[in-house]
Enzyme design. Sequence first.
Site, PDB file in Angstrom:
ATOM      1  N   TYR A  52      -8.946  16.482  -0.722  1.00  0.00           N
ATOM      2  CA  TYR A  52     -10.163  16.523  -0.943  1.00  0.00           C
ATOM      3  C   TYR A  52     -11.366  16.451   0.197  1.00  0.00           C
ATOM      4  O   TYR A  52     -11.364  16.720   1.502  1.00  0.00           O
ATOM      5  CB  TYR A  52      -9.788  14.137  -0.866  1.00  0.00           C
ATOM      6  CG  TYR A  52     -10.869  14.315  -1.766  1.00  0.00           C
ATOM      7  CD1 TYR A  52     -11.306  14.237  -3.006  1.00  0.00           C
ATOM      8  CD2 TYR A  52     -11.644  13.051  -0.876  1.00  0.00           C
ATOM      9  CE1 TYR A  52     -12.223  13.810  -3.246  1.00  0.00           C
ATOM     10  CE2 TYR A  52     -13.012  12.865  -1.324  1.00  0.00           C
ATOM     11  CZ  TYR A  52     -13.018  13.015  -2.445  1.00  0.00           C
ATOM     12  OH  TYR A  52     -14.238  12.346  -3.053  1.00  0.00           O
TER      13      TYR A  52
ATOM     14  N   LYS B  30      -8.944   6.571  -9.581  1.00  0.00           N
ATOM     15  CA  LYS B  30      -8.966   7.371 -10.363  1.00  0.00           C
ATOM     16  C   LYS B  30      -7.309   6.887 -11.243  1.00  0.00           C
ATOM     17  O   LYS B  30      -7.995   6.056 -12.040  1.00  0.00           O
ATOM     18  CB  LYS B  30      -8.385   9.103  -9.682  1.00  0.00           C
ATOM     19  CG  LYS B  30      -8.828   8.764  -8.358  1.00  0.00           C
ATOM     20  CD  LYS B  30     -10.350   9.277  -8.710  1.00  0.00           C
ATOM     21  CE  LYS B  30     -11.368   9.428  -7.833  1.00  0.00           C
ATOM     22  NZ  LYS B  30     -10.928  10.090  -6.556  1.00  0.00           N
TER      23      LYS B  30
ATOM     24  N   ASP C  31      -1.112  11.831   0.691  1.00  0.00           N
ATOM     25  CA  ASP C  31      -2.828  11.455  -0.799  1.00  0.00           C
ATOM     26  C   ASP C  31      -1.458  11.653  -1.922  1.00  0.00           C
ATOM     27  O   ASP C  31      -1.823  12.078  -3.040  1.00  0.00           O
ATOM     28  CB  ASP C  31      -3.532  12.075  -0.226  1.00  0.00           C
ATOM     29  CG  ASP C  31      -4.726  11.818  -1.645  1.00  0.00           C
ATOM     30  OD1 ASP C  31      -4.517  11.289  -2.676  1.00  0.00           O
ATOM     31  OD2 ASP C  31      -6.217  11.802  -0.737  1.00  0.00           O
TER      32      ASP C  31
ATOM     33  N   ARG D  73     -12.688 -12.234   3.412  1.00  0.00           N
ATOM     34  CA  ARG D  73     -11.953 -10.599   4.265  1.00  0.00           C
ATOM     35  C   ARG D  73     -10.203 -10.426   4.944  1.00  0.00           C
ATOM     36  O   ARG D  73     -10.251  -8.844   4.608  1.00  0.00           O
ATOM     37  CB  ARG D  73     -13.039 -10.600   5.960  1.00  0.00           C
ATOM     38  CG  ARG D  73     -12.664  -8.933   5.891  1.00  0.00           C
ATOM     39  CD  ARG D  73     -13.855  -8.924   7.343  1.00  0.00           C
ATOM     40  NE  ARG D  73     -13.405  -9.270   8.547  1.00  0.00           N
ATOM     41  CZ  ARG D  73     -13.876 -10.439   9.261  1.00  0.00           C
ATOM     42  NH1 ARG D  73     -15.262 -10.087   9.090  1.00  0.00           N
ATOM     43  NH2 ARG D  73     -13.423 -11.207  10.365  1.00  0.00           N
TER      44      ARG D  73
HETATM   45  C1  LIG Z   1     -10.923  10.626  -5.086  1.00  0.00           C
HETATM   46  C2  LIG Z   1     -10.665  11.180  -4.732  1.00  0.00           C
HETATM   47  C3  LIG Z   1     -10.737  10.408  -2.863  1.00  0.00           C
HETATM   48  C4  LIG Z   1     -11.559   9.289  -2.050  1.00  0.00           C
HETATM   49  O1  LIG Z   1     -11.133   8.329  -3.018  1.00  0.00           O
HETATM   50  P1  LIG Z   1     -12.303   7.330  -3.228  1.00  0.00           P
HETATM   51  O2  LIG Z   1     -11.764   6.314  -3.768  1.00  0.00           O
HETATM   52  O3  LIG Z   1     -13.943   8.051  -4.107  1.00  0.00           O
HETATM   53  O4  LIG Z   1     -13.191   7.289  -1.539  1.00  0.00           O
HETATM   54  C5  LIG Z   1      -9.003  11.080  -1.786  1.00  0.00           C
HETATM   55  N1  LIG Z   1      -8.008  11.082  -2.059  1.00  0.00           N
HETATM   56  C6  LIG Z   1      -7.940  12.392  -3.381  1.00  0.00           C
HETATM   57  C7  LIG Z   1      -6.984  13.485  -4.199  1.00  0.00           C
HETATM   58  C8  LIG Z   1      -9.340  12.387  -4.585  1.00  0.00           C
HETATM   59  O5  LIG Z   1      -9.059  12.440  -5.977  1.00  0.00           O
END
Ligand SMILES: *Cc1c(COP(=O)(O)O)cnc(C)c1O
Length: 383
Positions: free
Chosen positions: A101, A198, A173, A49
């Site tokens: 988001y 992503k 982000d 962990r």
């Molecule tokens: C998908 C996304 C998230 C969240 O990520 P997860 O991997 O689905 O938890 C946060 N910010 C943005 C801009 C996203 O596209």
Amino acid sequence: MTDKSKQTKLVQAEIGVDKTFGAVSPPLYLSSTYRFEQFDQQGQYDYGRGGNPNRDALGAAIADLEGGAGGIVTSSGMAAIDLVTNLFKADDLIIAPHDCYGGTHRLLTHRAEQGRLRVIFVDQNDPKALDAAIAQQPKLIMIETPSNPLMRLVDIAAICKAAKKVGAQVSVDNTFLSPARQLPLDLGADFVIHSTTKYLNGHSDVIGGCLVAKTAEHAEQLAWWANCTGVTGAPFDSYLTLRGMRTLFARMDIAERNTQAIAKFLHKHKAVEAVYYPGLRSDPGHKLMKRQQSGPGAMLSFTLKGGRDAARVFLENIEVFQMAESLGGVESLICHPATMTHRGMADEAREIAGIGDNLVRLSVGIEAEDDLIAALKNILVQI
Ligand SMILES: *Cc1c(COP(=O)(O)O)cnc(C)c1O
């Protein structure tokens, strides 16, 4: 480091380091626990962990790309966003974008309801609203640019400058562009957040996240919190993500080229009302894009003239594009924000945010450009 040398370092991350068999690709370490070398003497790792070779290699590779001191790999993008809030106290104020988001909005809203933090959501492109929020002495300003789904940009350097004046830290982000197109730490940010689900993984087969800190001190504190709360990413997910990430620059180049061609095609088409893509010279974000990003990226949205029915025909019948949420994979996806990613929003709030029933979002992949354009052309004559 230039983009070219970053690309080389990324492609070669952990390549040829295996001492046991001389494996070129790095081994996968699934073990949850590690032998102590002697009584009262632990080796580099003790328990999975807190530390794992695959996870550490991924965190270091993402931190290198972003120019940070360390990267903490988490089980999802949401876990990375929650992780950064651990550095703040319950009465510390956080400013977040009103159009962030949906998962981020939900997390901050419910944490605030629990009394675990204070948050104000503002339109960060409205100088008066932003100044008024900053005057309330926030401790953290969260930024997300480009926004989802309308690809609106905010000026990272300007917000960082204003934040520093009141002693606030800034997180960005960077999920929609990846470090191949935007480097928030160079623009003054303290933290970068990724949903590695992503572009970084890039193959739509892992849920993961990463929080990169500019300073070693923050990286250490965040690694401590990640172990404490148990939100660290799994070894196999980390392995897959590093494997997918090696091709980040190549994927981004092809996907972006495809997107530029699609944007130009849609912009001229008579069935299309408006195209939202900062790569178009006519886009309100174009100038800022040139200054802040090294390219416009591969996300685009547009409105159809025909309304909800046109959107339905379009999404149900288009070829090549998969009707699905998420983004950043090698395959092209098509999404109807009003009934998919943003369905949780009240109708009125959605209208105010400009997310109408005729809005369509594309995550453009790396298929052949001609096939993507042909699919769009074929469906647009049917609506
Ligand atoms: C998908 C996304 C998230 C969240 O990520 P997860 O991997 O689905 O938890 C946060 N910010 C943005 C801009 C996203 O596209």
